[in-house]
Motif scaffolding. Structure first.
Motif, PDB file in Angstrom:
ATOM      1  N   ASN A 121      -3.478  -7.950  -7.576  1.00 41.72           N
ATOM      2  CA  ASN A 121      -2.849  -7.010  -8.442  1.00 41.72           C
ATOM      3  C   ASN A 121      -3.463  -5.686  -7.763  1.00 41.72           C
ATOM      4  N   ALA A 122      -4.830  -5.611  -7.609  1.00 40.47           N
ATOM      5  CA  ALA A 122      -5.475  -4.229  -7.107  1.00 40.47           C
ATOM      6  C   ALA A 122      -5.035  -4.098  -5.824  1.00 40.47           C
ATOM      7  N   ARG A 123      -4.167  -4.883  -4.933  1.00 42.59           N
ATOM      8  CA  ARG A 123      -3.440  -4.387  -3.658  1.00 42.59           C
ATOM      9  C   ARG A 123      -2.036  -4.674  -3.700  1.00 42.59           C
ATOM     10  N   ASP A 124      -1.501  -3.981  -5.308  1.00 44.23           N
ATOM     11  CA  ASP A 124       0.003  -3.718  -5.361  1.00 44.23           C
ATOM     12  C   ASP A 124       0.548  -4.982  -5.265  1.00 44.23           C
ATOM     13  N   GLU A 210      -6.719  -3.117   4.808  1.00 46.04           N
ATOM     14  CA  GLU A 210      -7.933  -2.439   4.958  1.00 46.04           C
ATOM     15  C   GLU A 210      -7.680  -1.891   6.383  1.00 46.04           C
ATOM     16  N   ALA A 211      -8.494  -1.026   6.648  1.00 41.35           N
ATOM     17  CA  ALA A 211      -8.308  -0.281   7.861  1.00 41.35           C
ATOM     18  C   ALA A 211      -8.588  -0.822   9.392  1.00 41.35           C
ATOM     19  N   TRP A 227     -12.721  -1.291  -1.709  1.00 39.11           N
ATOM     20  CA  TRP A 227     -11.857  -1.529  -3.073  1.00 39.11           C
ATOM     21  C   TRP A 227     -12.217  -2.825  -3.803  1.00 39.11           C
ATOM     22  N   TRP A 228     -13.148  -3.579  -3.351  1.00 36.11           N
ATOM     23  CA  TRP A 228     -13.538  -4.770  -3.985  1.00 36.11           C
ATOM     24  C   TRP A 228     -14.203  -4.440  -5.417  1.00 36.11           C
TER      25      TRP A 228
END
Length: 263
Positions: A121-124, A210-211, A227-228
């Motif tokens: 969810n945190a990654r859309d 992630e970059a 973001w973790w």
């Protein structure tokens, strides 16, 4: 060199043959030799995920209806406002071995492996299981087995239209406004290794975001690790925790130093 255990198994089967027993130095040398091949495999897996992010999309024009815990929902509703949706077709319905106490054994193993969905969810990204069992049975099953995965009831031809009517499978969708696109599909052995956050993100069009990833221009990306979070501490739109940034920066620096030394 392969050596035997030196005795027959108690059940009468032939003795198991095992690899050679070696010194710590020889073991470390063998590990490093295998590590070279493992790194090649990791890079190939990353390249495949990058290629997957460039797959064409298929628009979904047909409307689909599901039953959720609170009533009827559409395919668009399943996104829960996010841009990415992963739908696993789990076999739990009359006619499935174990009904109604259990779902399919294979599908149940998949459910047992699913990581906490807060990270997705945190990654859309939203993960949903879908079956033809009524919601009352699904709620009972989830409680018994300790599963917290969102789980809906298929009420129309969704499973037939997306290749999961006779076998399990995972479909991935992307939402652009009210328009839904099918972006990826896997089944068979591709399904058996699903469950972890990274494996799920790697089959989505946006990836891990992630970059370091090779993604098309304009795709959302944030610094690795930052973001973790703990699964009970994600807050939508929140900035990375400053203390965690310090810890992860120190970890990355130590990793780079170790790599430079050939570790």
């Amino acid at each position: 060199m392969v050596t035997s255990t030196g005795k027959q198994a108690e059940n009468g089967q032939a003795a198991m043959h095992r690899p050679a027993v070696v010194t710590a130095e020889a073991w470390e040398a063998a590990r490093r030799e295998l590590l070279v091949k493992e790194k090649v495999q990791s890079r190939a897996r990353d390249a495949l995920a990058a290629e997957r992010r460039r797959m064409p999309w298929m628009p979904v024009y047909k409307s689909y209806a599901f039953e959720g815990p609170n009533g009827k929902v559409s395919l668009l509703d399943l996104f829960e406002g996010r841009h990415q949706l992963i739908v696993y077709r789990a076999f739990y319905e009359p006619g499935v071995y174990g009904w109604p106490e259990h779902a399919c054994r294979g599908c149940s193993m998949v459910a047992d492996q699913v990581a906490h969905v807060a990270h997705l969810n945190a990654r859309d990204t939203t993960l949903v299981f879908a079956s033809r069992a009524p919601q009352g049975h699904i709620a009972t099953l989830k409680q018994r087995m300790g599963w917290n995965i969102p789980w809906v009831t298929i009420t129309d031809g969704f499973d037939f239209d997306f290749g999961v009517d006779e076998w399990h499978g995972t479909n991935v969708f992307f939402r652009d406004g009210d328009q839904v696109f099918r972006t990826y599909f896997l089944n068979n052995r591709g399904d058996e290794q699903m469950g972890g956050t990274w494996n799920y993100l790697d089959i989505t069009p946006l990836g891990r975001q992630e970059a370091w990833e090779d993604s098309p221009a304009g795709y959302p990306q944030t610094p690795t690790y930052k973001w973790w979070n703990w699964n009970d501490s994600y807050v939508a739109g929140a900035e990375p925790d400053l203390k965690w940034v310090e810890v992860s920066d120190a970890g990355e620096a130590a990793f780079r130093e170790q790599s430079a030394r050939g570790g």
